[in-house]
Every structure is written in structure tokens, then in C-alpha cells.
Write a protein that holds these residues in place. Structure first.
Motif, mmCIF file in Angstrom:
data_model
loop_
_atom_site.group_PDB
_atom_site.id
_atom_site.type_symbol
_atom_site.label_atom_id
_atom_site.label_comp_id
_atom_site.label_asym_id
_atom_site.label_seq_id
_atom_site.Cartn_x
_atom_site.Cartn_y
_atom_site.Cartn_z
ATOM 1 N N VAL A 188 0.842 -1.199 0.000
ATOM 2 C CA VAL A 188 0.000 0.000 0.000
ATOM 3 C C VAL A 188 0.876 1.247 0.000
ATOM 4 C CG1 VAL A 188 -1.632 1.339 1.403
ATOM 5 C CG2 VAL A 188 -2.013 -1.090 1.026
ATOM 6 N N THR A 189 1.941 1.248 0.785
ATOM 7 C CA THR A 189 2.842 2.392 0.841
ATOM 8 C C THR A 189 3.513 2.619 -0.509
ATOM 9 O OG1 THR A 189 3.274 1.980 3.179
ATOM 10 C CG2 THR A 189 4.854 3.368 2.013
ATOM 11 N N VAL A 190 4.020 1.562 -1.115
ATOM 12 C CA VAL A 190 4.675 1.688 -2.415
ATOM 13 C C VAL A 190 3.678 2.184 -3.457
ATOM 14 C CG1 VAL A 190 5.716 0.376 -4.320
ATOM 15 C CG2 VAL A 190 6.492 0.013 -1.975
ATOM 16 N N TYR A 191 2.492 1.645 -3.470
ATOM 17 C CA TYR A 191 1.487 2.032 -4.461
ATOM 18 C C TYR A 191 1.097 3.504 -4.318
ATOM 19 C CZ TYR A 191 -2.801 2.181 -7.145
ATOM 20 O OH TYR A 191 -3.767 2.514 -8.041
ATOM 21 N N THR A 192 0.943 3.976 -3.105
ATOM 22 C CA THR A 192 0.539 5.372 -2.908
ATOM 23 C C THR A 192 1.684 6.336 -3.197
ATOM 24 O OG1 THR A 192 1.042 5.276 -0.538
ATOM 25 C CG2 THR A 192 -1.240 4.833 -1.214
ATOM 26 N N GLN A 193 2.927 5.860 -3.138
ATOM 27 C CA GLN A 193 4.073 6.717 -3.419
ATOM 28 C C GLN A 193 4.445 6.748 -4.886
ATOM 29 O OE1 GLN A 193 5.472 8.733 -1.143
ATOM 30 N NE2 GLN A 193 3.865 7.992 0.211
ATOM 31 N N CYS A 194 3.868 5.862 -5.685
ATOM 32 C CA CYS A 194 4.179 5.838 -7.114
ATOM 33 C C CYS A 194 3.729 7.130 -7.754
ATOM 34 C CB CYS A 194 3.478 4.669 -7.807
ATOM 35 S SG CYS A 194 4.198 3.087 -7.411
ATOM 36 N N LYS A 195 4.636 7.709 -8.522
ATOM 37 C CA LYS A 195 4.324 8.951 -9.226
ATOM 38 C C LYS A 195 3.905 8.590 -10.636
ATOM 39 C CE LYS A 195 6.392 13.234 -10.816
ATOM 40 N NZ LYS A 195 7.613 13.998 -10.949
ATOM 41 N N LYS A 196 2.686 8.894 -10.967
ATOM 42 C CA LYS A 196 2.212 8.621 -12.307
ATOM 43 C C LYS A 196 2.695 9.723 -13.233
ATOM 44 C CE LYS A 196 -1.816 6.036 -10.926
ATOM 45 N NZ LYS A 196 -3.255 5.922 -10.962
ATOM 46 N N GLU A 197 3.168 9.311 -14.405
ATOM 47 C CA GLU A 197 3.644 10.277 -15.379
ATOM 48 C C GLU A 197 2.431 10.996 -15.973
ATOM 49 O OE1 GLU A 197 6.468 10.499 -19.306
ATOM 50 O OE2 GLU A 197 6.662 8.840 -17.900
ATOM 51 N N THR A 198 2.428 12.314 -15.823
ATOM 52 C CA THR A 198 1.292 13.094 -16.297
ATOM 53 C C THR A 198 1.490 13.556 -17.732
ATOM 54 O OG1 THR A 198 2.271 15.110 -15.403
ATOM 55 C CG2 THR A 198 0.743 13.924 -13.986
ATOM 56 N N GLU A 199 2.670 13.413 -18.239
ATOM 57 C CA GLU A 199 2.953 13.832 -19.597
ATOM 58 C C GLU A 199 2.541 12.730 -20.570
ATOM 59 O OE1 GLU A 199 7.086 14.719 -19.676
ATOM 60 O OE2 GLU A 199 6.922 16.256 -18.163
ATOM 61 N N ASP A 200 2.178 13.112 -21.760
ATOM 62 C CA ASP A 200 1.729 12.165 -22.762
ATOM 63 C C ASP A 200 2.811 11.877 -23.801
ATOM 64 O OD1 ASP A 200 -0.775 12.013 -21.571
ATOM 65 O OD2 ASP A 200 -1.525 13.716 -22.712
ATOM 66 N N TRP A 201 4.050 11.708 -23.368
ATOM 67 C CA TRP A 201 5.135 11.401 -24.287
ATOM 68 C C TRP A 201 4.973 9.958 -24.754
ATOM 69 C CZ3 TRP A 201 8.197 15.134 -26.052
ATOM 70 C CH2 TRP A 201 8.376 16.288 -25.291
ATOM 71 N N VAL A 202 5.112 9.748 -26.043
ATOM 72 C CA VAL A 202 5.049 8.401 -26.599
ATOM 73 C C VAL A 202 6.305 8.178 -27.438
ATOM 74 C CG1 VAL A 202 2.534 8.232 -26.629
ATOM 75 C CG2 VAL A 202 3.707 9.169 -28.599
ATOM 76 N N TYR A 203 6.740 6.920 -27.510
ATOM 77 C CA TYR A 203 7.909 6.604 -28.322
ATOM 78 C C TYR A 203 7.636 6.984 -29.765
ATOM 79 C CZ TYR A 203 9.980 4.172 -24.408
ATOM 80 O OH TYR A 203 10.520 3.886 -23.205
ATOM 81 N N CYS A 204 8.628 7.569 -30.412
ATOM 82 C CA CYS A 204 8.472 8.130 -31.748
ATOM 83 C C CYS A 204 9.153 7.243 -32.785
ATOM 84 C CB CYS A 204 9.070 9.536 -31.793
ATOM 85 S SG CYS A 204 8.832 10.372 -33.363
ATOM 86 N N ASN A 205 8.354 6.578 -33.596
ATOM 87 C CA ASN A 205 8.893 5.840 -34.732
ATOM 88 C C ASN A 205 8.921 6.812 -35.900
ATOM 89 O OD1 ASN A 205 9.213 3.402 -33.343
ATOM 90 N ND2 ASN A 205 7.057 2.944 -33.590
ATOM 91 N N CYS A 206 9.899 7.709 -35.857
ATOM 92 C CA CYS A 206 9.972 8.859 -36.766
ATOM 93 C C CYS A 206 11.108 8.703 -37.772
ATOM 94 C CB CYS A 206 10.201 10.134 -35.959
ATOM 95 S SG CYS A 206 8.918 10.448 -34.741
ATOM 96 N N THR A 207 11.095 9.570 -38.758
ATOM 97 C CA THR A 207 12.162 9.575 -39.761
ATOM 98 C C THR A 207 13.439 10.157 -39.166
ATOM 99 O OG1 THR A 207 11.555 11.768 -40.538
ATOM 100 C CG2 THR A 207 10.464 9.883 -41.610
ATOM 101 N N ILE A 208 14.519 10.011 -39.880
ATOM 102 C CA ILE A 208 15.821 10.488 -39.409
ATOM 103 C C ILE A 208 15.808 11.994 -39.143
ATOM 104 C CG2 ILE A 208 16.827 10.839 -41.698
ATOM 105 C CD1 ILE A 208 19.458 9.629 -40.526
ATOM 106 N N GLY A 209 15.015 12.747 -39.886
ATOM 107 C CA GLY A 209 14.949 14.196 -39.695
ATOM 108 C C GLY A 209 14.444 14.604 -38.321
ATOM 109 N N SER A 210 13.637 13.772 -37.693
ATOM 110 C CA SER A 210 13.135 14.077 -36.348
ATOM 111 C C SER A 210 14.239 14.028 -35.303
ATOM 112 C CB SER A 210 12.032 13.090 -35.967
ATOM 113 O OG SER A 210 10.982 13.145 -36.894
#
Length: 165
Positions: free
Chosen positions: A27-49
Motif C-alpha cells: 500500500v505504501t509503495v502504491y501510494t508513493q508511485c508517481k504517475k507520469e502526467t505527460e503524454d510522451w510516446v515513443y516516436c517511430n519517426c524519420t531520421i529528420g526528427s
């Protein structure tokens, strides 16, 4: 017989106490977990990115130290041929290294390994913004009469955002 009864009750009490402690820990570990609020996603992008200047924060480690030194980090990625990148990692006064990478796919990561340094980069995207997370290491092989082993000289891990030009 009474001794066996006391021993059995004591074992059951210990199981209950252990279960309660494990539950409290979870319970202590679960309540201390910081959820990432940012919506960063891995980018399968071209070399220019990947190309551009990224700036942000990092942690620097020297030799076998376990305590990190907070540092500012700049990552400059230049494309010098169709699939080739020049990657410079700089943490002023602490770390500087240049890596060469080939990027022929749109996978979100780059790994570079040489005989004395390595680099791992992950590219993430949020809307029109790009972020690199990574680790750069410098190391050497220590050779002794009966053995040899890898010695880490410098490490910088970082989280940097692309500067919009």
C-alpha cells in the motif's frame, strides 16, 4: 502437548504479522508511485526528427561512484549523409563525447557501441515536441594476469528536449 499448541499458535501469528507487513508495504509503495502526467510516446519517426539541438538535465557519475552529480546536458545531432548521424553529448566541465550512428529505420531508439564508449538514445514525441532520454558511457578494459573486466570511467544519463528553431 501444550508446547506444540503454543508453537502452532505462534507460527500462525507470525504468518498473520508477515501478511500485514507485506500488505502495508505494498500500500505504501502504491501510494508513493508517481504517475507520469505527460503524454510522451515513443516516436517511430524519420531520421529528420532526430536532427537538432536538445537541452535538459542529467546525472553524471565518475568511476564507480554511486552518487550522481546533477548536470546540464546538451545533445547535438547532425545528419552528414543519407543515413548517418553525428551525435555530440556535452555536460559542461564533466562529460563530452561524439558518436557516429547509422539510422536506416524509423525505430524509436539508437544504440552505439564501440570498444571504449556506448550510447543509448530513445526518442519520444508529444504533439510537436521531441524528447531524448539516454545514457552515454566511457569505459575501458582492465587486464590482470588471471582476469579482465570492464571498468566504467564516466556515465551521463539525461532527459533533454529538442530546441525549436
Amino acid at each position: 502437548m501444550a508446547l506444540l499448541f503454543l508453537w502452532t499458535n505462534r507460527a500462525n501469528d507470525m504468518k498473520k504479522i508477515t501478511a500485514i507487513l507485506v500488505l502495508l508495504f505494498l500500500v505504501t509503495v502504491y501510494t508513493q508511485c508517481k504517475k507520469e502526467t505527460e503524454d510522451w510516446v515513443y516516436c517511430n519517426c524519420t531520421i529528420g526528427s532526430w536532427v537538432g539541438t536538445f537541452k535538459g538535465d542529467g546525472n553524471y557519475y565518475k568511476d564507480e561512484e554511486t552518487d550522481a552529480k546533477p548536470v546540464n546536458v546538451e545533445v547535438v545531432i547532425e545528419q552528414f549523409a543519407t543515413y548517418n548521424l553525428n551525435i555530440r553529448i556535452v555536460a559542461p566541465d564533466d562529460y563530452s563525447a561524439t558518436f557516429y550512428a547509422t539510422k536506416k529505420d524509423s525505430i524509436y531508439y539508437i544504440n552505439v557501441n564501440t570498444s571504449n564508449k556506448s550510447l543509448v538514445l530513445n526518442l519520444k514525441k508529444k504533439d510537436a515536441d521531441y524528447k531524448l532520454t539516454g545514457t552515454a558511457k566511457n569505459f575501458h578494459m582492465q587486464v590482470e594476469p588471471d582476469t579482465s573486466y570492464l571498468v566504467t570511467d564516466k556515465v551521463v544519463s539525461f532527459d533533454v528536449v529538442k530546441i525549436q528553431e
